[in-house]
Design an enzyme around this catalytic site. Structure first.
Site, mmCIF file in Angstrom:
data_model
loop_
_atom_site.group_PDB
_atom_site.id
_atom_site.type_symbol
_atom_site.label_atom_id
_atom_site.label_comp_id
_atom_site.label_asym_id
_atom_site.label_seq_id
_atom_site.Cartn_x
_atom_site.Cartn_y
_atom_site.Cartn_z
ATOM 1 C CG LEU A 30 -1.668 -20.418 -34.524
ATOM 2 C CD1 LEU A 30 -0.402 -19.641 -34.197
ATOM 3 C CD2 LEU A 30 -1.668 -21.771 -33.823
ATOM 4 N N GLY A 33 -7.260 -19.536 -28.091
ATOM 5 C CA GLY A 33 -6.949 -20.705 -27.264
ATOM 6 C C GLY A 33 -5.468 -21.040 -27.367
ATOM 7 C CG HIS A 34 -3.865 -22.537 -31.066
ATOM 8 N ND1 HIS A 34 -4.837 -22.284 -31.999
ATOM 9 C CD2 HIS A 34 -3.703 -23.880 -31.050
ATOM 10 C CE1 HIS A 34 -5.243 -23.413 -32.536
ATOM 11 N NE2 HIS A 34 -4.589 -24.398 -31.977
ATOM 12 N N GLY A 144 -4.155 -27.663 -24.042
ATOM 13 C CA GLY A 144 -5.409 -27.080 -23.578
ATOM 14 C C GLY A 144 -6.327 -28.122 -22.950
ATOM 15 C CD GLN A 145 -9.315 -29.974 -18.757
ATOM 16 O OE1 GLN A 145 -8.148 -30.304 -18.541
ATOM 17 N NE2 GLN A 145 -10.346 -30.806 -18.596
ATOM 18 C CE LYS A 146 -12.973 -27.411 -28.068
ATOM 19 N NZ LYS A 146 -12.367 -28.261 -29.041
ATOM 20 C CB SER A 183 -8.942 -24.758 -35.913
ATOM 21 O OG SER A 183 -7.854 -24.431 -35.100
#
Ligand code: PAF
Length: 278
Positions: A30, A33-34, A144-146, A183
């Site tokens: 993690l 972002g997470h 996430g938008q990622k 990650s």
């Protein structure tokens, strides 16, 4: 914080928690972002669960599943500190027993962009997310938008299969120099890490051009490619200007767009995106 492995135990712990139950599916290792997804869930829901499962079926044959970074103890410490109620760490044997043969595929939205370069990837993602939803029964699920295409594909799947839950898509979290958190960033050596900001610079150039009035999809794609070409360590795999909802590649004038790209930096494949327009 309860940590469950077996599905039967997970279900028991889950039903004891109050609604709405917010869920963040992850593959572990993690980062901020997470944790931003966990915090959003924590703000919106009285109970929060996280799954940690490195899903083998979303890795292609040429992608190294065994090398995917893992650190369960650290992950659990971070989740405990965020006030998570329930963590589920299923085993591959429970998720995909020997006779396993059921798949969930979102047919069209899984084809372009990442789908072109990672055959079978989204079939693995949608199958595992459907199984996670089915077992943990969230009221809200956070992504996430990622992973822009993943978010669109999962929203479609959720609607098509009538899962009674809301998919919440949260903004990409970036390092101070703009690199999107992932990650996979841990694979980068110091030179590659420095060079990796080129994705952010390239996407920002397209956004600035759009905001300055440029609407031609081909010109916007070229602007991104030009910036990527200034970084010798970067090997672009695709550079796209697509419709944010249908994911179809756009030509001519655009009113809204998903700018996205995949770039190899040594052996590491990085993706990033930004959305413009309504
Ligand atoms: O985004 C991820 O980490 C994974 O694709 C997900 C949604 C946890 C499914 O394995």
């Amino acid at each position: 914080m309860k940590v469950e492995v077996a599905i039967a135990e997970l279900r028991k712990s889950r039903v004891a928690l109050p609604h709405p139950f917010g869920f963040v599916p992850t593959m572990g290792y993690l980062h901020e972002g997470h944790l931003s997804l966990v915090r959003r869930a924590r703000n919106e829901c009285p109970s929060v669960g996280v799954s940690i499962f490195v899903n083998p079926t979303q890795f292609s044959e040429n992608e190294d599943l065994s090398a995917y970074p893992r650190d369960l103890d650290r992950d659990l410490r971070l989740l405990e500190a965020e006030g998570v109620d329930l963590v589920w760490t299923p085993t591959s044997e429970d998720m995909y027993p020997e006779a396993y043969q059921t798949w969930v595929a979102v047919e069209q939205l899984s084809q372009p962009l990442e789908g072109l370069h990672r055959p079978g990837h989204f079939r693995g993602v949608t199958t595992v997310v459907a199984k996670l939803f089915n077992a943990i029964q969230p009221d809200k699920a956070y992504f996430g938008q990622k992973d822009a295409q993943q978010a669109v594909v999962i929203q479609r799947m959720t609607e098509d299969l009538n899962f009674p839950l809301e998919v919440v898509v949260c903004p990409t979290v970036r390092e101070p120099d703009g690199l999107a958190m992932s990650s996979r960033n841990t694979y980068l050596d110091p030179k590659q890490r420095e060079a990796a900001t080129v994705l952010y610079r390239s996407l920002s150039t397209a956004v600035q051009s759009f905001e300055a009035g440029e609407r031609d999809a081909e010109v916007l794609r070229s602007r991104m490619s030009e910036v990527l070409a200034t970084e010798l360590l970067a090997r672009p795999q695709y550079v796209s200007v697509a419709d944010p909802f249908t994911l179809e590649e756009l030509d001519g004038p655009v009113e809204r767009a998903l700018f996205s790209m995949a770039v190899h930096m040594g052996k590491t494949r990085l993706i990033d995106n930004m959305v413009v327009g309504d």
